[in-house]
Write a protein that holds these residues in place. Structure first.
Motif, PDB file in Angstrom:
ATOM      1  N   TRP A  66       0.978  -1.108   0.167  1.00  0.00           N
ATOM      2  CA  TRP A  66       0.062   0.097  -0.037  1.00  0.00           C
ATOM      3  C   TRP A  66       0.896   1.109  -0.036  1.00  0.00           C
ATOM      4  N   ASN A  67      -0.092   2.306  -0.298  1.00  0.00           N
ATOM      5  CA  ASN A  67       0.964   3.771  -0.288  1.00  0.00           C
ATOM      6  C   ASN A  67       0.601   4.151   1.206  1.00  0.00           C
ATOM      7  N   TRP A  68       1.760   4.373   1.829  1.00  0.00           N
ATOM      8  CA  TRP A  68       1.677   4.546   3.183  1.00  0.00           C
ATOM      9  C   TRP A  68       1.130   6.000   3.707  1.00  0.00           C
ATOM     10  N   ASN A  69       0.955   6.818   2.928  1.00  0.00           N
ATOM     11  CA  ASN A  69       0.216   8.081   2.953  1.00  0.00           C
ATOM     12  C   ASN A  69      -1.113   8.181   2.471  1.00  0.00           C
ATOM     13  N   LEU A  70      -1.652   6.943   1.985  1.00  0.00           N
ATOM     14  CA  LEU A  70      -3.111   7.157   1.583  1.00  0.00           C
ATOM     15  C   LEU A  70      -3.983   6.419   2.766  1.00  0.00           C
ATOM     16  N   LYS A  71      -4.594   7.030   3.403  1.00  0.00           N
ATOM     17  CA  LYS A  71      -5.301   6.378   4.546  1.00  0.00           C
ATOM     18  C   LYS A  71      -6.478   5.424   4.466  1.00  0.00           C
ATOM     19  N   PRO A  72      -7.335   6.213   3.692  1.00  0.00           N
ATOM     20  CA  PRO A  72      -8.717   5.425   3.801  1.00  0.00           C
ATOM     21  C   PRO A  72      -8.577   3.767   3.343  1.00  0.00           C
ATOM     22  N   PRO A  73      -7.671   3.462   2.298  1.00  0.00           N
ATOM     23  CA  PRO A  73      -7.754   2.091   1.898  1.00  0.00           C
ATOM     24  C   PRO A  73      -7.062   1.219   2.867  1.00  0.00           C
ATOM     25  N   LEU A  74      -6.510   1.666   3.990  1.00  0.00           N
ATOM     26  CA  LEU A  74      -5.697   0.844   5.221  1.00  0.00           C
ATOM     27  C   LEU A  74      -6.862   0.271   6.065  1.00  0.00           C
TER      28      LEU A  74
ATOM     29  N   PRO B 171      -1.084  -2.488  -6.531  1.00  0.00           N
ATOM     30  CA  PRO B 171      -1.454  -1.569  -5.217  1.00  0.00           C
ATOM     31  C   PRO B 171      -2.668  -2.009  -4.572  1.00  0.00           C
ATOM     32  N   LEU B 172      -2.743  -1.660  -3.104  1.00  0.00           N
ATOM     33  CA  LEU B 172      -3.999  -1.988  -2.470  1.00  0.00           C
ATOM     34  C   LEU B 172      -4.976  -0.774  -3.053  1.00  0.00           C
ATOM     35  N   ALA B 173      -4.530   0.215  -3.427  1.00  0.00           N
ATOM     36  CA  ALA B 173      -5.262   1.263  -4.144  1.00  0.00           C
ATOM     37  C   ALA B 173      -4.640   2.316  -4.919  1.00  0.00           C
ATOM     38  N   TYR B 174      -5.153   2.592  -5.858  1.00  0.00           N
ATOM     39  CA  TYR B 174      -4.593   3.654  -6.713  1.00  0.00           C
ATOM     40  C   TYR B 174      -4.436   5.054  -6.033  1.00  0.00           C
ATOM     41  N   THR B 175      -3.454   5.489  -6.230  1.00  0.00           N
ATOM     42  CA  THR B 175      -3.185   6.944  -5.642  1.00  0.00           C
ATOM     43  C   THR B 175      -3.416   8.102  -6.613  1.00  0.00           C
ATOM     44  N   PRO B 176      -4.443   8.822  -6.347  1.00  0.00           N
ATOM     45  CA  PRO B 176      -4.773   9.865  -7.511  1.00  0.00           C
ATOM     46  C   PRO B 176      -3.530  10.761  -7.361  1.00  0.00           C
ATOM     47  N   GLY B 177      -3.688  11.592  -8.583  1.00  0.00           N
ATOM     48  CA  GLY B 177      -2.583  12.478  -8.875  1.00  0.00           C
ATOM     49  C   GLY B 177      -3.175  13.713  -9.629  1.00  0.00           C
ATOM     50  N   GLY B 178      -2.249  14.297 -10.231  1.00  0.00           N
ATOM     51  CA  GLY B 178      -2.803  15.630 -11.256  1.00  0.00           C
ATOM     52  C   GLY B 178      -3.807  15.099 -12.344  1.00  0.00           C
ATOM     53  N   ALA B 179      -4.080  16.088 -12.960  1.00  0.00           N
ATOM     54  CA  ALA B 179      -5.191  15.971 -13.953  1.00  0.00           C
ATOM     55  C   ALA B 179      -4.699  15.130 -15.120  1.00  0.00           C
ATOM     56  N   THR B 180      -3.304  14.992 -15.255  1.00  0.00           N
ATOM     57  CA  THR B 180      -2.496  14.232 -16.260  1.00  0.00           C
ATOM     58  C   THR B 180      -2.062  12.468 -16.041  1.00  0.00           C
ATOM     59  N   LYS B 181      -2.437  12.446 -14.737  1.00  0.00           N
ATOM     60  CA  LYS B 181      -1.958  11.173 -14.452  1.00  0.00           C
ATOM     61  C   LYS B 181      -3.086  10.040 -14.866  1.00  0.00           C
TER      62      LYS B 181
ATOM     63  N   SER C 109     -11.031   1.201  -3.735  1.00  0.00           N
ATOM     64  CA  SER C 109     -10.784   2.837  -4.334  1.00  0.00           C
ATOM     65  C   SER C 109     -10.044   3.530  -3.426  1.00  0.00           C
ATOM     66  N   PRO C 110      -9.442   4.610  -3.975  1.00  0.00           N
ATOM     67  CA  PRO C 110      -8.990   5.374  -3.052  1.00  0.00           C
ATOM     68  C   PRO C 110      -9.642   5.977  -1.822  1.00  0.00           C
ATOM     69  N   GLU C 111     -11.033   5.861  -1.863  1.00  0.00           N
ATOM     70  CA  GLU C 111     -11.730   6.147  -0.495  1.00  0.00           C
ATOM     71  C   GLU C 111     -12.072   5.175   0.095  1.00  0.00           C
ATOM     72  N   GLY C 112     -11.577   3.781  -0.254  1.00  0.00           N
ATOM     73  CA  GLY C 112     -11.448   2.762   0.738  1.00  0.00           C
ATOM     74  C   GLY C 112     -12.665   1.761   0.560  1.00  0.00           C
ATOM     75  N   GLN C 113     -13.507   1.865  -0.609  1.00  0.00           N
ATOM     76  CA  GLN C 113     -14.582   0.955  -1.037  1.00  0.00           C
ATOM     77  C   GLN C 113     -14.078  -0.285  -1.628  1.00  0.00           C
TER      78      GLN C 113
END
Length: 488
Positions: free
Chosen positions: A54-62, A358-368, A377-381
């Motif tokens: 997982w991305n250690w800074n993306l909290k909801p998926p944890l 990954p556990l979840a996709y980490t959203p980025g800028g508009a071009t990512k 999901s990034p929100e944990g769903q």
């Protein structure tokens, strides 16, 4: 290599490529002289381990990772980034990650990278969306070995027993040294790890999933099987080419493929793949690191390739396993079905652990662009892929045996446990499975029971009451109305 040996390699590759999803989950070596793989590395008490990155800074998926609550994850330590820090601060980040992992129930595995001691520009890591300093041969080998020794001595008593040396050295953003410099780095680190903890598992860097496409196509082309090489290349990168996110370009002819393989990038990949095989077969490592994100239809091809190139039996560990599928063709339902096939096929082939990334996709800028698809999901769903993963994790935690299985029109795996067995089975090619009796869900919709008599095009997850493999085979045979046998 002799012509006879090369012909054997080509024949095995062609067999695997043309078999597609008709290939069995448990891969049988087909080339003369194949060594194969050893018994899996299992540390968590069941018949095989599983894990999540997982991305250690993306909290909801944890919340999902905590609910699963066991398995492996990994973190990367870069020597050049910390070697000049005061002793008290050198391992501060690793301490935080280790504590978080263990509190959530996960065993931490560590990748040791040299990094860029000379400064140099950082390069983007597409998997994590972060920038890395490519590694090279340590400028002070003795200091590097002492760092590795201190690292292992410090963390082995705290449960870190699995160490990888570097990461995806075929990719420019991870390795900038020569192929032989990489081999030497593996030997330096492995020697230090082994002296600090003789029981540790030591792994190579792992070749990137996209790098394998170049290696496999090049091997076929070298053997004179031009059309097969072209078809494999096109299939390997098909999904990534849909959105222009492929590391290598679309080619439409054998001549274009041959020209591509003579290009600097592809030549470098092949050179680093060869160096990785030299490091793996040198005796320095104790397990092989697998990365794979492509269509599961291609997995038997890759497993066959790995088995042929090992010169001694080694267990395979899947540190980076998942789905790279950008573009409009992706659906959560197909992803769920493919996750069942992907994890099940690896388990049947005795790969352990199988770490999903990954556990979840980490959203980025508009071009990512979202390339690597998550379990939530990034929100944990929870997504269907996550629901499938959770079923596997629950079955594996107390499992007593794993059996690859096959039957007329399909294949799969049984995970046998003290309170029952989970059967994951799927049809070959474009076939369907009919549930004659019993309790099952489709991997594409894991929360909805399949009605008795219904036919499903994708994998079924079937709960069996049997706690014995032979009885489970008879039970799943009855549920499907076909004879299911062990061994695929």
């Amino acid at each position: 290599m002799t012509c006879k040996a090369m012909a054997g390699i080509a024949a095995a590759l062609i067999l695997a490529v043309t078999a597609g999803c008709d290939s069995p989950a448990s891969v049988t070596p087909t080339a003369s002289g194949t060594i194969g793989t050893a018994n899996p590395v299992v540390l968590e008490g069941g018949a095989a381990d599983i894990g999540i990155k997982w991305n250690w800074n993306l909290k909801p998926p944890l919340a999902f990772a905590s609910k699963v609550g066991w398995g492996e994850t990994f973190f990367e330590v870069e020597w050049c980034a910390v070697r000049d820090l005061p002793e008290a601060n050198r391992f501060r980040q690793l301490e935080r990650i280790l504590t978080q992992s263990q509190q959530m129930g996960y065993r931490l595995m560590v990748k040791i990278r040299v990094g860029g001691c000379s400064g140099g520009p950082e390069q983007l890591d597409p998997a994590e969306g972060t920038r890395k300093r490519p590694s090279s041969l340590p400028d002070d080998p003795a200091a590097y070995q002492q760092f590795v020794t201190n690292l292992v001595t410090r963390y082995s008593p705290r449960g870190v027993k699995i160490w990888a040396i570097e990461n995806e050295v075929d990719a420019n953003n991870f390795w900038q040294g020569s192929p032989q410099d990489y081999v030497q780095t593996v030997k330096l680190a492995a020697d230090a790890i082994r002296r600090a903890d003789p029981q540790a598992a030591i792994l190579d860097a792992g070749i990137s999933s996209t790098g394998y496409g170049i290696a496999l196509a090049g091997e076929l082309l070298d053997a004179g099987h031009d059309q097969e090489a072209l078809e494999l290349y096109q299939r390997w990168y098909d999904r990534r080419h849909d959105t222009g996110t492929a590391r290598f370009p679309l080619v439409g002819s054998v001549d274009q493929l041959r020209s591509l393989l003579q290009d600097g990038r592809a030549k470098r990949v092949r050179a680093m793949v060869a160096a990785n095989w030299e490091a793996v077969n040198s005796g320095a490592v104790t397990a092989y690191q697998l990365h794979f994100y492509e269509n599961p239809d291609l997995l038997p091809t890759l497993l066959s390739y790995i088995q042929r190139h090992l010169t001694r039996p080694l267990p395979i560990q899947g540190w980076e396993i998942g789905t790279a599928w950008p573009g409009d063709g992706y659906t959560e339902q197909i992803h769920g079905a493919e996750t069942a096939r992907l994890i099940g096929s690896l388990l049947a082939a005795q790969v352990s652990p199988v770490v999903y990334l990954p556990l979840a996709y980490t959203p980025g800028g508009a071009t990512k662009v979202e390339i690597f698809r998550g379990l939530v999901s990034p929100e944990g769903q929870e997504l269907p892929s996550g629901q499938v993963y959770a079923r596997y994790a629950a079955a594996l935690r107390a499992s007593t045996a794993i059996r690859g299985v096959g039957f007329d029109g399909g294949t799969g795996v049984l995970i046998v446990g003290p309170s029952g067995t989970l059967a994951a089975v799927w049809p070959t090619s474009t076939g369907q499975l009919t549930l004659k009796e019993g309790s099952a869900v489709a991997a594409s919709a894991p929360t909805t029971p399949v009605a008795t008599g219904a036919s499903v095009a994708g994998p079924l997850l079937i709960d069996l009451s049997s706690t014995d493999a032979e009885k489970a085979l008879r039970e799943v045979s009855s549920d499907l109305g076909v004879t299911v046998s062990a061994g695929g």
